[in-house]
Design a protein around this motif. Sequence first.
Motif, PDB file in Angstrom:
ATOM      1  N   ARG A  44       0.826  -1.217   0.000  1.00  0.00           N
ATOM      2  CA  ARG A  44       0.000   0.000   0.000  1.00  0.00           C
ATOM      3  C   ARG A  44       0.855   1.259   0.000  1.00  0.00           C
ATOM      4  O   ARG A  44       0.447   2.290  -0.542  1.00  0.00           O
ATOM      5  N   LEU A  45       2.036   1.173   0.594  1.00  0.00           N
ATOM      6  CA  LEU A  45       2.949   2.310   0.537  1.00  0.00           C
ATOM      7  C   LEU A  45       3.547   2.443  -0.859  1.00  0.00           C
ATOM      8  O   LEU A  45       3.576   3.531  -1.436  1.00  0.00           O
ATOM      9  N   LEU A  46       4.003   1.329  -1.406  1.00  0.00           N
ATOM     10  CA  LEU A  46       4.611   1.359  -2.736  1.00  0.00           C
ATOM     11  C   LEU A  46       3.622   1.842  -3.791  1.00  0.00           C
ATOM     12  O   LEU A  46       3.982   2.599  -4.693  1.00  0.00           O
ATOM     13  N   ALA A  47       2.366   1.424  -3.676  1.00  0.00           N
ATOM     14  CA  ALA A  47       1.352   1.783  -4.666  1.00  0.00           C
ATOM     15  C   ALA A  47       1.084   3.284  -4.692  1.00  0.00           C
ATOM     16  O   ALA A  47       0.615   3.814  -5.702  1.00  0.00           O
ATOM     17  N   ARG A  48       1.380   3.969  -3.587  1.00  0.00           N
ATOM     18  CA  ARG A  48       1.133   5.409  -3.526  1.00  0.00           C
ATOM     19  C   ARG A  48       2.323   6.229  -4.005  1.00  0.00           C
ATOM     20  O   ARG A  48       2.236   7.465  -4.059  1.00  0.00           O
ATOM     21  N   CYS A  49       3.420   5.574  -4.324  1.00  0.00           N
ATOM     22  CA  CYS A  49       4.598   6.271  -4.824  1.00  0.00           C
ATOM     23  C   CYS A  49       4.485   6.410  -6.335  1.00  0.00           C
ATOM     24  O   CYS A  49       4.952   5.560  -7.098  1.00  0.00           O
ATOM     25  N   ALA A  50       3.852   7.488  -6.752  1.00  0.00           N
ATOM     26  CA  ALA A  50       3.557   7.696  -8.173  1.00  0.00           C
ATOM     27  C   ALA A  50       4.594   8.552  -8.871  1.00  0.00           C
ATOM     28  O   ALA A  50       4.461   8.858 -10.057  1.00  0.00           O
ATOM     29  N   GLY A  51       5.636   8.947  -8.158  1.00  0.00           N
ATOM     30  CA  GLY A  51       6.681   9.774  -8.741  1.00  0.00           C
ATOM     31  C   GLY A  51       7.953   9.617  -7.939  1.00  0.00           C
ATOM     32  O   GLY A  51       8.070   8.714  -7.100  1.00  0.00           O
ATOM     33  N   SER A  52       8.915  10.490  -8.166  1.00  0.00           N
ATOM     34  CA  SER A  52      10.224  10.379  -7.530  1.00  0.00           C
ATOM     35  C   SER A  52      10.082  10.242  -6.013  1.00  0.00           C
ATOM     36  O   SER A  52       9.333  10.964  -5.371  1.00  0.00           O
ATOM     37  N   THR A  53      10.821   9.279  -5.444  1.00  0.00           N
ATOM     38  CA  THR A  53      10.639   8.910  -4.043  1.00  0.00           C
ATOM     39  C   THR A  53      11.981   8.838  -3.325  1.00  0.00           C
ATOM     40  O   THR A  53      12.931   8.223  -3.819  1.00  0.00           O
ATOM     41  N   LEU A  54      12.049   9.457  -2.150  1.00  0.00           N
ATOM     42  CA  LEU A  54      13.210   9.381  -1.277  1.00  0.00           C
ATOM     43  C   LEU A  54      12.894   8.420  -0.139  1.00  0.00           C
ATOM     44  O   LEU A  54      11.933   8.621   0.605  1.00  0.00           O
ATOM     45  N   ASP A  55      13.686   7.357  -0.002  1.00  0.00           N
ATOM     46  CA  ASP A  55      13.494   6.342   1.029  1.00  0.00           C
ATOM     47  C   ASP A  55      14.493   6.607   2.148  1.00  0.00           C
ATOM     48  O   ASP A  55      15.682   6.305   2.026  1.00  0.00           O
ATOM     49  N   VAL A  56      14.010   7.192   3.244  1.00  0.00           N
ATOM     50  CA  VAL A  56      14.873   7.612   4.356  1.00  0.00           C
ATOM     51  C   VAL A  56      15.132   6.428   5.285  1.00  0.00           C
ATOM     52  O   VAL A  56      14.205   5.776   5.744  1.00  0.00           O
ATOM     53  N   GLY A  57      16.424   6.174   5.581  1.00  0.00           N
ATOM     54  CA  GLY A  57      16.777   5.018   6.386  1.00  0.00           C
ATOM     55  C   GLY A  57      16.489   3.742   5.622  1.00  0.00           C
ATOM     56  O   GLY A  57      15.877   2.810   6.139  1.00  0.00           O
ATOM     57  N   CYS A  58      16.968   3.686   4.382  1.00  0.00           N
ATOM     58  CA  CYS A  58      16.559   2.630   3.440  1.00  0.00           C
ATOM     59  C   CYS A  58      17.030   1.240   3.834  1.00  0.00           C
ATOM     60  O   CYS A  58      16.504   0.246   3.331  1.00  0.00           O
TER      61      CYS A  58
END
Length: 222
Positions: A44-58
């Motif tokens: 559900r988180l991934l599906a909402r990433c519709a553009g450039s995404t910064l993953d903090v503490g990846c």
Amino acid sequence: MTQPEAFFEPGFAEGGGQLHTREGEVWDLPVQTWDADAGPGDERLLARCAGSTLDVGCGPGRMAAALGARGVRALGVDVSPSAIAMARSRGAIALNRDVFSLGRSAQRWRHVLLVDGNVGIGGDPVRLLWLCRELLSPGGTVLVDVAPPGHGLQVTTAQLVGSRGPGAWFAWAVLGLDALEVVAAAAGLDVAEAWLVEDEQRWQAELVPATRWPAPGGEVRS
């Protein structure tokens, strides 16, 4: 206080580990799950990433790698060199950097991810969420995992204990769903939606910039 730079050192990831707080609480850490590919609880988180995404503490980069595989431009940042090496080995674009070093001059992002409790980085969720909001492009969102209702906001110092023994103490916080609205508001964000991933008992939320918010000096910005 230092940050947990050795979070994913070899041996810790192999044996799992625990987070010990100064107050005596012990939290089991699903390190092996974090080291796996993105799973149903991430969807559900991934599906909402519709553009450039910064993953903090990846960490080992499962979210950044999953987004890249979907054709979404994503960058992971983490203070652990080992975590960054693991992320890159699975195809993620990742940078060995403290998120607080990015500052206002950094690139703007459509989404900022704070998964696996990373809203607690630095022991000050208001400061971290404020920075995340500053890193958003217009119309952007912050996507977070939070602790279940009833945890409130717990600010502490903690250490990681794994197969190699205890690490250094660092500032940390646990943010429960019941405290999210107040903390988000202090950072100039509104809770657009919150939901429960029932199979994993995992609470998540999407935050959006508020129309008006209090600045650090007390003035109201819009």
